[in-house]
Design a protein around this motif. Structure first.
Motif, PDB file in Angstrom:
ATOM      1  N   ALA A 156     106.825 -17.449 -46.225  1.00  0.00           N
ATOM      2  CA  ALA A 156     106.156 -18.614 -47.046  1.00  0.00           C
ATOM      3  C   ALA A 156     104.684 -18.426 -47.448  1.00  0.00           C
ATOM      4  N   GLY A 157     104.264 -17.131 -47.106  1.00  0.00           N
ATOM      5  CA  GLY A 157     102.774 -16.486 -47.488  1.00  0.00           C
ATOM      6  C   GLY A 157     102.196 -16.031 -46.317  1.00  0.00           C
ATOM      7  N   ILE A 158     101.322 -15.041 -46.632  1.00  0.00           N
ATOM      8  CA  ILE A 158     100.689 -14.280 -45.354  1.00  0.00           C
ATOM      9  C   ILE A 158      99.734 -15.355 -44.797  1.00  0.00           C
ATOM     10  N   ASP A 159      99.183 -16.398 -45.485  1.00  0.00           N
ATOM     11  CA  ASP A 159      98.388 -17.392 -44.982  1.00  0.00           C
ATOM     12  C   ASP A 159      98.826 -18.369 -44.050  1.00  0.00           C
ATOM     13  N   GLN A 160     100.274 -18.538 -44.050  1.00  0.00           N
ATOM     14  CA  GLN A 160     100.776 -19.737 -43.255  1.00  0.00           C
ATOM     15  C   GLN A 160     100.521 -19.382 -41.661  1.00  0.00           C
ATOM     16  N   PRO A 161     100.600 -18.333 -41.054  1.00  0.00           N
ATOM     17  CA  PRO A 161     100.230 -18.301 -39.722  1.00  0.00           C
ATOM     18  C   PRO A 161      98.712 -18.569 -39.497  1.00  0.00           C
ATOM     19  N   GLN A 162      97.728 -18.238 -40.371  1.00  0.00           N
ATOM     20  CA  GLN A 162      96.543 -18.788 -40.169  1.00  0.00           C
ATOM     21  C   GLN A 162      96.305 -20.505 -40.280  1.00  0.00           C
ATOM     22  N   LYS A 163      97.022 -21.105 -41.044  1.00  0.00           N
ATOM     23  CA  LYS A 163      96.834 -22.514 -41.306  1.00  0.00           C
ATOM     24  C   LYS A 163      97.682 -23.114 -40.099  1.00  0.00           C
ATOM     25  N   LYS A 164      98.701 -22.624 -39.397  1.00  0.00           N
ATOM     26  CA  LYS A 164      99.217 -22.948 -38.048  1.00  0.00           C
ATOM     27  C   LYS A 164      98.272 -23.002 -36.903  1.00  0.00           C
ATOM     28  N   LEU A 165      97.264 -22.253 -37.080  1.00  0.00           N
ATOM     29  CA  LEU A 165      96.488 -22.350 -35.787  1.00  0.00           C
ATOM     30  C   LEU A 165      95.369 -23.345 -35.686  1.00  0.00           C
ATOM     31  N   VAL A 166      95.258 -24.071 -36.965  1.00  0.00           N
ATOM     32  CA  VAL A 166      93.910 -24.938 -37.135  1.00  0.00           C
ATOM     33  C   VAL A 166      94.220 -26.052 -35.740  1.00  0.00           C
ATOM     34  N   PRO A 167      95.294 -26.518 -35.724  1.00  0.00           N
ATOM     35  CA  PRO A 167      95.252 -27.795 -34.791  1.00  0.00           C
ATOM     36  C   PRO A 167      95.161 -27.153 -33.201  1.00  0.00           C
ATOM     37  N   LEU A 168      95.382 -25.881 -33.113  1.00  0.00           N
ATOM     38  CA  LEU A 168      95.494 -25.482 -31.645  1.00  0.00           C
ATOM     39  C   LEU A 168      93.801 -25.101 -31.303  1.00  0.00           C
ATOM     40  N   TYR A 169      93.011 -24.623 -32.467  1.00  0.00           N
ATOM     41  CA  TYR A 169      91.611 -24.547 -32.487  1.00  0.00           C
ATOM     42  C   TYR A 169      91.010 -25.787 -32.015  1.00  0.00           C
ATOM     43  N   GLN A 170      91.414 -26.844 -32.846  1.00  0.00           N
ATOM     44  CA  GLN A 170      90.740 -27.952 -32.782  1.00  0.00           C
ATOM     45  C   GLN A 170      90.674 -28.713 -31.534  1.00  0.00           C
ATOM     46  N   LYS A 171      92.063 -28.443 -30.564  1.00  0.00           N
ATOM     47  CA  LYS A 171      91.872 -29.192 -29.433  1.00  0.00           C
ATOM     48  C   LYS A 171      91.516 -28.226 -27.988  1.00  0.00           C
ATOM     49  N   THR A 172      91.214 -26.881 -28.484  1.00  0.00           N
ATOM     50  CA  THR A 172      90.952 -26.182 -27.327  1.00  0.00           C
ATOM     51  C   THR A 172      89.256 -26.114 -26.878  1.00  0.00           C
ATOM     52  N   LYS A 173      89.225 -26.320 -25.631  1.00  0.00           N
ATOM     53  CA  LYS A 173      87.670 -26.386 -25.114  1.00  0.00           C
ATOM     54  C   LYS A 173      87.168 -24.913 -24.887  1.00  0.00           C
ATOM     55  N   VAL A 174      88.185 -24.125 -24.296  1.00  0.00           N
ATOM     56  CA  VAL A 174      87.532 -22.793 -23.449  1.00  0.00           C
ATOM     57  C   VAL A 174      88.648 -21.786 -24.099  1.00  0.00           C
ATOM     58  N   PHE A 175      87.977 -20.915 -24.961  1.00  0.00           N
ATOM     59  CA  PHE A 175      88.804 -19.640 -25.438  1.00  0.00           C
ATOM     60  C   PHE A 175      88.558 -18.519 -24.458  1.00  0.00           C
ATOM     61  N   ARG A 176      89.721 -17.754 -24.379  1.00  0.00           N
ATOM     62  CA  ARG A 176      89.540 -16.513 -23.685  1.00  0.00           C
ATOM     63  C   ARG A 176      90.047 -15.560 -24.476  1.00  0.00           C
ATOM     64  N   ILE A 177      89.623 -14.314 -25.175  1.00  0.00           N
ATOM     65  CA  ILE A 177      90.161 -13.341 -25.966  1.00  0.00           C
ATOM     66  C   ILE A 177      89.934 -12.045 -25.656  1.00  0.00           C
ATOM     67  N   TRP A 178      90.850 -11.179 -25.557  1.00  0.00           N
ATOM     68  CA  TRP A 178      90.890  -9.745 -25.289  1.00  0.00           C
ATOM     69  C   TRP A 178      91.407  -8.909 -26.335  1.00  0.00           C
ATOM     70  N   GLU A 179      90.790  -8.170 -26.876  1.00  0.00           N
ATOM     71  CA  GLU A 179      90.915  -7.519 -28.067  1.00  0.00           C
ATOM     72  C   GLU A 179      90.744  -5.944 -27.943  1.00  0.00           C
ATOM     73  N   PRO A 180      91.658  -4.921 -27.666  1.00  0.00           N
ATOM     74  CA  PRO A 180      91.120  -3.821 -27.364  1.00  0.00           C
ATOM     75  C   PRO A 180      90.782  -2.749 -28.370  1.00  0.00           C
ATOM     76  N   ASN A 181      91.425  -3.147 -29.726  1.00  0.00           N
ATOM     77  CA  ASN A 181      91.358  -2.143 -30.718  1.00  0.00           C
ATOM     78  C   ASN A 181      90.648  -2.720 -32.165  1.00  0.00           C
ATOM     79  N   VAL A 182      90.657  -4.064 -32.218  1.00  0.00           N
ATOM     80  CA  VAL A 182      90.275  -4.711 -33.393  1.00  0.00           C
ATOM     81  C   VAL A 182      89.161  -5.990 -33.128  1.00  0.00           C
ATOM     82  N   VAL A 183      88.375  -6.241 -34.132  1.00  0.00           N
ATOM     83  CA  VAL A 183      87.602  -7.390 -33.825  1.00  0.00           C
ATOM     84  C   VAL A 183      88.266  -8.715 -33.989  1.00  0.00           C
ATOM     85  N   TRP A 184      88.034  -9.569 -33.186  1.00  0.00           N
ATOM     86  CA  TRP A 184      88.780 -10.940 -33.093  1.00  0.00           C
ATOM     87  C   TRP A 184      88.612 -11.598 -34.225  1.00  0.00           C
ATOM     88  N   GLY A 185      89.835 -12.369 -34.956  1.00  0.00           N
ATOM     89  CA  GLY A 185      89.704 -12.872 -36.163  1.00  0.00           C
ATOM     90  C   GLY A 185      88.657 -13.740 -36.425  1.00  0.00           C
TER      91      GLY A 185
END
Length: 287
Positions: free
Chosen positions: A93-122
Motif C-alpha cells: 500500500a506504499g512505503i509510507d504505511q508502516p510509518q503512519k501505523k506508528l503514530v498511535p503507538l507514539y502518542q500513548k507511550t511515556k517511556v521509549f527504550r531504543i537500541w540501534e547498533p548500526n543505524v541512527v534511530w528513525g
C-alpha cells in the motif's frame, strides 16, 4: 514466524482441538468430514502448522456449539497476525504505511527504550538521511510509492521529542555513526543533528564504543514502548512482541547495552570523531 507468534498459534490450535473433542468428535477425520474439509487441514490447524482463517474459526465454533467464543478466538487470530507481519505485504500500500501505523503507538507511550547498533534511530534522523534509508528499502522490496510521504511522516514523529512528558532512552552502537547512508554530506548533517538533540532534557543518548567491553552481544535493533510493546524489524518482516516474558528479556538486554554505553562529553567526542571522518572522506573525494 517468531517464537511468540508460533506459541500463540499452537495455543489457539489446542483450544480448537478441545472444542472439537468436547463436541463429541473424537477424531480429526470425523470432524473434517462434518466440516467438508480435508483431514490434513484439521490436523495442521490443531497443531499450529497452518493458520486458520477468520471464517474457519467461526465455522469451527458453530459446528462445536461454541458460537459465543468465536469473537474472542478471532481477536486472538488477529493478534497472531500482528505479531509477525511481512514487510512486502505491508509495503504493497506504499512505503509510507508502516510509518503512519506508528503514530498511535507514539502518542500513548511515556517511556521509549531504543537500541540501534548500526543505524541512527528513525525519530532522530534528518530528512536526507531518512530518504537514504527508504531508498535502501526500495532496493530490497521494490518501489511501491510513497517514499516522500514516508520521509515526511518519519520527520513528523520528531514532535514527540518536544511534546508532553515522554522520556526517550536511546542507545546507539558506534557503528551507527559510521554506517554511510547517503554520502559524506548527508552523514555530516545527521551527525550534527545528533549533537543538537543531545541537549534535549527528556532525551538520554548513549553510544556504545566499538572497543567497549560488552555485557551482551549486539544482536538486532529494537524499540520498546513503555513495557508493553517491542518492535523488531528484519529484512523480511516486522515483529511486535507483547508477551510479558519476552518483553522482560528485551528490557534486560537494553539495560545491559546501557552499561556499555558512554554519555555526555564522551558520547559527543565519538560523534565529533565520526564528523571528522566524513570531513576527511569528502576532502579525499574532491582531491
Amino acid at each position: 514466524m517468531n517464537n511468540q507468534a508460533q506459541k500463540s498459534r499452537e495455543a489457539l490450535g489446542a483450544r480448537l482441538r478441545g472444542y472439537r473433542k468436547d463436541a463429541g468428535f473424537s477424531s480429526g477425520r470425523a470432524f473434517a468430514a462434518a466440516m467438508n474439509w480435508q483431514e490434513s487441514k484439521v490436523s495442521r490447524i490443531e497443531n499450529g502448522k497452518q493458520n486458520a482463517s477468520e471464517d474457519d474459526i467461526r465455522v469451527w465454533c458453530e459446528k462445536t456449539g461454541r458460537e459465543a467464543s468465536a469473537g474472542d478466538l478471532v481477536a486472538t487470530l488477529r493478534h497472531i497476525d500482528e505479531l509477525w507481519s511481512e514487510w512486502r505485504r505491508q509495503l504493497q500500500a506504499g512505503i509510507d504505511q508502516p510509518q503512519k501505523k506508528l503514530v498511535p503507538l507514539y502518542q500513548k507511550t511515556k517511556v521509549f527504550r531504543i537500541w540501534e547498533p548500526n543505524v541512527v534511530w528513525g525519530t532522530l534522523q534528518t530528512g536526507e538521511y531518512a530518504k537514504a534509508i527508504f531508498e535502501a528499502v526500495v532496493r530490497v522490496h521494490g518501489d511501491t510509492g510513497g517514499e516522500d510521504s514516508a520521509v515526511a511522516k518519519r520527520l513528523q514523529r520528531q514532535r514527540y521529542l518536544y511534546e508532553g512528558d515522554r522520556i526517550f532512552n536511546v542507545v546507539l552502537g558506534e557503528q551507527a555513526l559510521y554506517s554511510n547512508h547517503g554520502g559524506a554530506e548527508v552523514m555530516r548533517g545527521q551527525l550534527d543533528r545528533l549533537m543538537v538533540v543531545m541537549a534535549l532534557p527528556r532525551l538520554s543518548l548513549g553510544i556504545v564504543p566499538r572497543s567497549a567491553p560488552l555485557a551482551v552481544w549486539f544482536g538486532h535493533g529494537f524499540s520498546m514502548f513503555d513495557d508493553k510493546v517491542v518492535r523488531v524489524e528484519t529484512e523480511s518482516a516486522e515483529m511486535q512482541v507483547t508477551q510479558p516474558g519476552e518483553i522482560e528479556i528485551y528490557m534486560k538486554t537494553f539495560e545491559l547495552h546501557r552499561q556499555s554505553a558512554v554519555y555526555g562529553k564522551a558520547a559527543r567526542d565519538l560523534i565529533v570523531g565520526a564528523i571528522d571522518h566524513f570531513d576527511r572522506m569528502e576532502r579525499e573525494n574532491r582531491d
